[in-house]
Design an enzyme around this catalytic site. Sequence first.
Site, mmCIF file in Angstrom:
data_model
loop_
_atom_site.group_PDB
_atom_site.id
_atom_site.type_symbol
_atom_site.label_atom_id
_atom_site.label_comp_id
_atom_site.label_asym_id
_atom_site.label_seq_id
_atom_site.Cartn_x
_atom_site.Cartn_y
_atom_site.Cartn_z
ATOM 1 N N GLY A 11 0.777 -1.309 -0.032
ATOM 2 C CA GLY A 11 -0.125 0.145 -0.143
ATOM 3 C C GLY A 11 0.753 1.033 -0.067
ATOM 4 O O GLY A 11 1.975 1.074 -0.436
ATOM 5 N N CYS A 12 0.340 2.429 0.561
ATOM 6 C CA CYS A 12 1.141 3.633 0.636
ATOM 7 C C CYS A 12 2.343 3.308 1.313
ATOM 8 O O CYS A 12 2.631 2.919 2.193
ATOM 9 C CB CYS A 12 0.106 4.445 1.379
ATOM 10 S SG CYS A 12 1.119 6.056 1.871
#
Length: 179
Positions: A11-12
Amino acid sequence: MPQQEAIFAGGCFWCTEAVFGQLNGVSSVESGYIGGQTVDPTYKDVCGGRTGHAEAIRIAFDAEIISYADLLEIFFATHDPTQLNRQGNDVGTQYRSAIFPLNDEQKADAEAGILNAATDWPAPIVTSIEGPATWYPAEDYHQEYWEGEGQRNPYCLAVIPPKLAKLKKGFAERLAKSG
């Protein structure tokens, strides 16, 4: 033993960098891009979802203090490896869950890590094992983001503290001593 490296996408990269930067035996965590076809991608390019890259982190660690298998266990515990091409509200292949092993031993550990993690999640693990691939460091303003700008960013304030709480609850013995 010399420093080793691991590359994970979960993810981020602001969120994963914040987690792995807390660990004893980790000397650095660099945010970047990997797994795509565009040479020298920018954040804007990758966020557009057309380069094929994942937001990822490259971890430098001392395997005598923390093993690659330990890092994998923490990786699977601090993001949702059952979400295909997303983490929470971040949607797109750039937010996929992926492991980029740097040698055959890491690949074998990654395969075992996926099997081990499958017992902890109610849905199938969708984390991919990818590579080899070229690593591109993210722009300077993304590095150590949580320690700087991130603690004033509403997105980070909503997403990172719960990840850090999971880390502290499940892996307190692995945390670097602060101060």
